[in-house]
Structures are given as C-alpha cells and as structure tokens.
Design an enzyme around this catalytic site. Structure first.
Site, mmCIF file in Angstrom:
data_model
loop_
_atom_site.group_PDB
_atom_site.id
_atom_site.type_symbol
_atom_site.label_atom_id
_atom_site.label_comp_id
_atom_site.label_asym_id
_atom_site.label_seq_id
_atom_site.Cartn_x
_atom_site.Cartn_y
_atom_site.Cartn_z
ATOM 1 C CG LEU A 197 -1.966 1.085 1.291
ATOM 2 C CD1 LEU A 197 -2.929 1.024 0.111
ATOM 3 C CD2 LEU A 197 -2.749 0.979 2.596
ATOM 4 C CB ALA A 198 2.710 2.821 -2.805
ATOM 5 C CG HIS A 199 0.680 5.279 2.448
ATOM 6 N ND1 HIS A 199 0.944 3.927 2.543
ATOM 7 C CD2 HIS A 199 0.884 5.784 3.685
ATOM 8 C CE1 HIS A 199 1.295 3.628 3.781
ATOM 9 N NE2 HIS A 199 1.266 4.744 4.496
ATOM 10 C CB SER A 200 3.797 10.054 0.989
ATOM 11 O OG SER A 200 4.693 10.828 1.769
#
Length: 148
Positions: free
Chosen positions: A66-69
């Site tokens: 779950l790619a996020h920033s």
C-alpha cells in the site's frame, strides 16, 4: 461506504505490467494517481522517499504493498491507483515479499486517508475477494469486487 468509482477511476489502473524493482512499482502506482488527477508528480517521489526512510512497512500483507505518503501539497484530491504486476518484485519485507499488487493511496487529509485505507483493508481481508481481485480482467470488475 467508499465510492470506488470516484476514488479509483479507469485511469488509475495498470494491470499485468512489468516493474524492474520496488521503486518502479511505486512509480507505476504514482503514475496512476497522476493520470487520475489525484496527485501531482511530486507525490510519487514522496512515496518512494517514505520507503527509503521507514523501510518496507507498506508491504502490509503477502504480495500486497500500500504505497502512500503523508498528505501534502502534492495531493489534489484523495484517490487510489491499482497496479497488478506481471512478475512480483521484492520490497525487502521478510514476511510479505514478493509483491504483485501495489495500491497507491493519496489522502487530502488524515480523515479521508484513513477512510480509504479502511475500505481497502476490509476488502483485502477476505481471501475470496483477494483471489477474485487477482483474476479480474478490467477496472470495472475490480471496483465491483471492492464494493461487494
């Protein structure tokens, strides 16, 4: 209930694509967020930098990242992207590598960020849905599974 049609439009999908490494996989997820109008290109760099700083904690389940920033000025609206890799890649997660599904997540603020993450998580705890998502051929099929 989250309206996945709004958060996950057709432009946000990349199905059965190739990535050389985890950075490429995140770039593909970031491109989906940009193409759907959710983020500016800088958000992709922020997602990669987050993994560089904090490690592969984004690999939240076997085969799933779950790619996020953090919410930032690069996020124009909350949204998701969906990247299904033709060949899995290693993120450096001892328990959950290799990864074949990368979901990009951009939240305008903490509340929306958590609402969307929660909706995705609830869909992905169901083994039947996970299998159906892996077999789905179109964005519409994937959205229907997520909303069921």
């Amino acid at each position: 209930m989250v309206d996945f049609t709004g958060f996950l439009p057709d432009e946000a999908f990349a199905l059965d694509v190739t990535a050389q490494n985890w950075q490429d996989a995140i770039r593909l997820a970031g491109q989906g967020l940009v193409d759907s109008g959710a983020t500016k290109p800088g958000y992709t760099d922020e997602m990669i930098e987050t993994v560089n700083k904090l490690g592969p904690y984004i690999v939240i389940a076997p085969g799933l990242a779950l790619a996020h920033s953090r919410p930032s000025d690069s996020v124009m609206r909350s949204g998701l992207s969906w990247v299904r890799l033709a060949e899995p890649v290693e993120f450096g997660s001892k328990n959950n590598d290799p990864v074949s599904l990368v979901i990009g997540l951009a939240g305008r603020d903490e509340n929306e960020h958590l609402e969307v993450m929660s909706a995705i998580a609830s869909a992905l705890v169901n083994p039947g849905k996970v299998k159906a998502l892996a077999d789905a051929q179109t964005p519409a099929e994937i959205r229907a599974i997520l909303e069921s």
